[in-house]
Write a protein that holds these residues in place. Structure first.
Motif, PDB file in Angstrom:
ATOM      1  N   LYS A   1      27.490 -30.753  11.334  1.00  0.00           N
ATOM      2  CA  LYS A   1      26.679 -31.373  10.277  1.00  0.00           C
ATOM      3  C   LYS A   1      26.693 -32.899  10.404  1.00  0.00           C
ATOM      4  CE  LYS A   1      26.729 -27.877   6.588  1.00  0.00           C
ATOM      5  NZ  LYS A   1      27.134 -26.708   7.356  1.00  0.00           N
ATOM      6  N   ALA A   2      27.856 -33.483  10.729  1.00  0.00           N
ATOM      7  CA  ALA A   2      27.939 -34.934  10.889  1.00  0.00           C
ATOM      8  C   ALA A   2      27.103 -35.407  12.076  1.00  0.00           C
ATOM      9  CB  ALA A   2      29.397 -35.352  11.058  1.00  0.00           C
ATOM     10  N   LEU A   3      27.146 -34.663  13.195  1.00  0.00           N
ATOM     11  CA  LEU A   3      26.352 -35.028  14.366  1.00  0.00           C
ATOM     12  C   LEU A   3      24.864 -34.971  14.062  1.00  0.00           C
ATOM     13  CD1 LEU A   3      28.201 -33.201  17.287  1.00  0.00           C
ATOM     14  CD2 LEU A   3      28.212 -35.646  16.760  1.00  0.00           C
ATOM     15  N   VAL A   4      24.447 -33.913  13.359  1.00  0.00           N
ATOM     16  CA  VAL A   4      23.026 -33.750  13.038  1.00  0.00           C
ATOM     17  C   VAL A   4      22.569 -34.863  12.107  1.00  0.00           C
ATOM     18  CG1 VAL A   4      21.332 -32.271  11.881  1.00  0.00           C
ATOM     19  CG2 VAL A   4      23.014 -31.267  13.449  1.00  0.00           C
TER      20      VAL A   4
ATOM     21  N   TYR B   1      34.087 -33.930  20.556  1.00  0.00           N
ATOM     22  CA  TYR B   1      34.972 -33.165  21.426  1.00  0.00           C
ATOM     23  C   TYR B   1      35.903 -32.355  20.548  1.00  0.00           C
ATOM     24  CZ  TYR B   1      37.348 -32.735  26.000  1.00  0.00           C
ATOM     25  OH  TYR B   1      37.845 -32.281  27.195  1.00  0.00           O
ATOM     26  N   LEU B   2      36.064 -31.066  20.831  1.00  0.00           N
ATOM     27  CA  LEU B   2      36.947 -30.220  20.034  1.00  0.00           C
ATOM     28  C   LEU B   2      37.751 -29.326  20.974  1.00  0.00           C
ATOM     29  CD1 LEU B   2      37.529 -29.885  17.030  1.00  0.00           C
ATOM     30  CD2 LEU B   2      35.849 -28.061  16.958  1.00  0.00           C
TER      31      LEU B   2
ATOM     32  N   LYS C   1      35.542 -23.979  10.191  1.00  0.00           N
ATOM     33  CA  LYS C   1      35.100 -24.879   9.121  1.00  0.00           C
ATOM     34  C   LYS C   1      35.040 -26.321   9.616  1.00  0.00           C
ATOM     35  CE  LYS C   1      36.623 -22.162   5.127  1.00  0.00           C
ATOM     36  NZ  LYS C   1      37.487 -22.128   3.913  1.00  0.00           N
ATOM     37  N   GLU C   2      36.023 -26.721  10.421  1.00  0.00           N
ATOM     38  CA  GLU C   2      35.985 -28.073  10.987  1.00  0.00           C
ATOM     39  C   GLU C   2      34.806 -28.212  11.947  1.00  0.00           C
ATOM     40  OE1 GLU C   2      38.574 -31.230  13.705  1.00  0.00           O
ATOM     41  OE2 GLU C   2      39.390 -29.236  13.288  1.00  0.00           O
TER      42      GLU C   2
END
Length: 231
Positions: free
Chosen positions: A115-118, A100-101, A108-109
């Motif tokens: 990348k972390a989700l993938v 959630y953002l 950049k965040e």
């Protein structure tokens, strides 16, 4: 190469996302309303989805619920919203969102979060393979193996088989399969039965036992105890 679907109705934000992510090597599709976004998410394979909450035609919460419950699609979903109430975040996670953002956000965040989700998704589904009983299917190419024998699938039977495997052992309704292949404009009902027959010819005809079961008047399902991820 990361394949990203952006479901967002703000054209300026979409343009900024394209401008930032494409030079990084992302391959991007976008939808400007929820109904189109759901159709694209179920008809194509993506590594992650950026999903706005406030969308025309179908809101982000409902889209996420349908993606998880009706289509059994595990693609990582990062929700974007201009609001930050705790209840919204809790509801989003309960419906199957992975992150959630809150707008405005750092690109950049956002890149780091995608990348972390993938990476986490690849850990759950190693090399993009799904296995059910003695059947193994590549989630990214129309290729399967049963009892070690290679099976070439068509794009349509590949989509149907992945849908069945992700839902197994639950039943996939006829309407869900029609939407998966044709969106809101399905042809006559015989067209889906033709594809199901072709899928049976590919994965059941030369093997025992048969895996695809017809639930008359409802849809189809795969027979077997449980699905597992495999490399």
């Amino acid at each position: 190469m990361t394949r990203l679907l952006i479901i967002e109705d703000n054209p300026e934000l979409v343009a900024n996302l394209y401008g930032f992510f494409e030079p990084l090597g992302y391959v991007i599709d976008d939808a400007r309303d929820g109904a189109t976004g759901l159709r694209m998410a179920t008809q194509n394979d993506y590594d992650a989805i950026l999903l706005d909450l406030m969308l025309p035609r179908l809101d982000g919460m409902t889209l996420c619920r349908k993606l998880r419950e009706e289509f059994q699609n595990p693609v990582p979903v990062l929700m974007l919203t201009a609001r930050d109430p705790v209840d919204d975040r809790v509801q989003g996670f309960a419906l199957g969102a992975d992150d959630y953002l809150v707008k405005p956000f750092s690109l950049k965040e956002l890149d780091a979060r995608i990348k972390a989700l993938v990476r986490r998704a690849q850990g759950r589904q190693v090399l993009g393979m799904l296995r059910w009983e003695d059947l193994q299917v590549d989630t990214r190419a129309p290729q399967a193996w049963r009892q070690g024998q290679p099976i070439a699938l068509t794009p349509s039977t590949h989509k149907l088989l992945l849908c069945l495997m992700r839902a197994a052992p639950s039943v996939v309704r006829k309407q869900e399969m029609e939407y998966l292949l044709w969106g809101d404009d399905p042809p006559d009902s015989g067209a889906l039965r033709t594809h199901i027959h072709e899928l049976r010819q590919q994965i059941d005809k030369s093997f025992e036992p048969a895996l695809i079961e017809t639930m008359h008047g409802v849809g189809w399902r795969l027979l077997g105890p449980a699905a597992t991820m495999s490399d």
